[in-house]
Motif scaffolding. Structure first.
Motif, PDB file in Angstrom:
ATOM      1  N   ARG A  51       0.610  -1.200  -0.260  1.00 41.25           N
ATOM      2  CA  ARG A  51      -0.172   0.439   0.217  1.00 41.25           C
ATOM      3  C   ARG A  51       0.859   1.742  -0.194  1.00 41.25           C
ATOM      4  O   ARG A  51       1.765   1.538   0.586  1.00 41.25           O
ATOM      5  N   GLN A  52       0.147   2.430  -0.505  1.00 42.76           N
ATOM      6  CA  GLN A  52       0.901   3.681  -0.487  1.00 42.76           C
ATOM      7  C   GLN A  52      -0.268   4.089  -0.314  1.00 42.76           C
ATOM      8  O   GLN A  52      -1.181   4.534  -0.997  1.00 42.76           O
ATOM      9  N   VAL A  53      -0.739   4.974   0.802  1.00 42.80           N
ATOM     10  CA  VAL A  53      -1.378   5.899   1.790  1.00 42.80           C
ATOM     11  C   VAL A  53      -1.368   7.410   2.451  1.00 42.80           C
ATOM     12  O   VAL A  53       0.305   6.606   3.246  1.00 42.80           O
ATOM     13  N   ARG A  54      -1.483   8.080   2.176  1.00 42.95           N
ATOM     14  CA  ARG A  54      -1.516   9.006   3.474  1.00 42.95           C
ATOM     15  C   ARG A  54      -2.362   9.645   4.033  1.00 42.95           C
ATOM     16  O   ARG A  54      -3.373   9.766   3.036  1.00 42.95           O
ATOM     17  N   VAL A  55      -2.538   9.613   5.397  1.00 41.59           N
ATOM     18  CA  VAL A  55      -3.586   9.941   6.478  1.00 41.59           C
ATOM     19  C   VAL A  55      -2.819  11.119   6.586  1.00 41.59           C
ATOM     20  O   VAL A  55      -2.347  10.920   7.670  1.00 41.59           O
ATOM     21  N   GLN A  56      -4.511  11.627   6.777  1.00 44.00           N
ATOM     22  CA  GLN A  56      -3.933  13.534   7.426  1.00 44.00           C
ATOM     23  C   GLN A  56      -4.859  13.058   8.744  1.00 44.00           C
ATOM     24  O   GLN A  56      -6.258  13.016   8.354  1.00 44.00           O
ATOM     25  N   ILE A  57      -3.971  13.531  10.036  1.00 41.91           N
ATOM     26  CA  ILE A  57      -4.907  14.094  11.325  1.00 41.91           C
ATOM     27  C   ILE A  57      -4.742  15.599  11.339  1.00 41.91           C
ATOM     28  O   ILE A  57      -3.805  15.537  11.382  1.00 41.91           O
ATOM     29  N   SER A  58      -6.051  16.398  11.533  1.00 41.62           N
ATOM     30  CA  SER A  58      -6.168  17.371  12.059  1.00 41.62           C
ATOM     31  C   SER A  58      -7.221  18.134  12.660  1.00 41.62           C
ATOM     32  O   SER A  58      -8.302  17.194  13.001  1.00 41.62           O
ATOM     33  N   THR A  59      -6.460  19.068  13.636  1.00 41.34           N
ATOM     34  CA  THR A  59      -8.435  20.697  13.554  1.00 41.34           C
ATOM     35  C   THR A  59      -8.831  21.296  13.000  1.00 41.34           C
ATOM     36  O   THR A  59      -7.443  21.633  12.070  1.00 41.34           O
ATOM     37  N   GLN A  60      -9.859  21.719  13.494  1.00 43.99           N
ATOM     38  CA  GLN A  60     -10.221  23.300  12.465  1.00 43.99           C
ATOM     39  C   GLN A  60      -8.977  24.058  12.790  1.00 43.99           C
ATOM     40  O   GLN A  60      -9.212  25.036  12.272  1.00 43.99           O
ATOM     41  N   LYS A  61      -8.014  24.538  14.069  1.00 39.06           N
ATOM     42  CA  LYS A  61      -7.906  25.330  14.283  1.00 39.06           C
ATOM     43  C   LYS A  61      -6.305  25.138  13.920  1.00 39.06           C
ATOM     44  O   LYS A  61      -5.593  26.263  13.412  1.00 39.06           O
ATOM     45  N   GLY A  62      -6.641  24.150  12.754  1.00 34.10           N
ATOM     46  CA  GLY A  62      -4.649  23.581  11.908  1.00 34.10           C
ATOM     47  C   GLY A  62      -3.938  22.957  12.124  1.00 34.10           C
ATOM     48  O   GLY A  62      -2.812  23.108  11.325  1.00 34.10           O
ATOM     49  N   MET A  63      -3.643  22.490  13.777  1.00 34.78           N
ATOM     50  CA  MET A  63      -3.238  21.492  13.655  1.00 34.78           C
ATOM     51  C   MET A  63      -3.198  20.819  12.662  1.00 34.78           C
ATOM     52  O   MET A  63      -4.360  19.923  12.443  1.00 34.78           O
TER      53      MET A  63
END
Length: 161
Positions: A51-63
């Motif tokens: 697999r080639q996967v990119r998962v982004q975990i973020s917040t509404q405040k920009g982190m």
């Protein structure tokens, strides 16, 4: 006394590419554990070797932090380096930390259904990511597990929780 993670000042630590944001620290820790599992866990290797996967975990405040799985190798980068295959956006770091610490993929799914967690991208990646998250907790020896269970029962008895 309840700890309010939002009260902690956020500072960028460029040497290790992480900030003091609680969710950023947690996701960086998840990526480190995944790196270890990529070398030691047959189940993890089986799920990620092709697999080639990119998962982004973020917040509404920009982190934002991305976990990158590239044919079994795991890395992590701060920010939104490239478009992600899957984006999980929480209202704030507190919500993200509490959701991940439940160690239950259904907590993420429940948040998505309620609209408190925004999902963007391929839902099939979410299924694989949930399977990988289940592999994160280390397997404790039976003797240690029994002691942990006794300690939890003792704490519940004393605190009423």
């Amino acid at each position: 006394m309840r700890m309010n993670f939002s009260a902690i000042p956020v500072v960028k630590l460029p040497v290790v590419d992480v900030s003091t944001d609680p969710l950023d620290l947690l996701v960086a820790g998840i990526a480190l554990r995944m790196k270890q599992l990529a070398k030691t866990s047959p189940k993890f290797i089986e799920l990620t070797h092709d697999r080639q996967v990119r998962v982004q975990i973020s917040t509404q405040k920009g982190m934002a932090r991305q976990i990158i799985i590239d044919k079994g190798a795991v890395s992590s980068v701060s920010g939104q380096a490239e478009p992600a295959d899957l984006v999980l956006q929480f209202r704030n770091s507190d919500q993200g930390v509490k959701t991940f610490l439940k160690n239950d993929a259904s907590a993420i799914l429940s948040g998505i259904q309620k609209g408190t967690i925004e999902l963007e991208g391929d839902q099939r990646v979410l299924v694989v990511f949930a399977k990988l998250l289940r592999l994160l907790p280390p397997k404790l020896p039976t003797s240690v597990q029994q002691k942990v269970q006794h300690a939890r029962a003792f704490i519940r008895k004393k605190t009423g929780r």
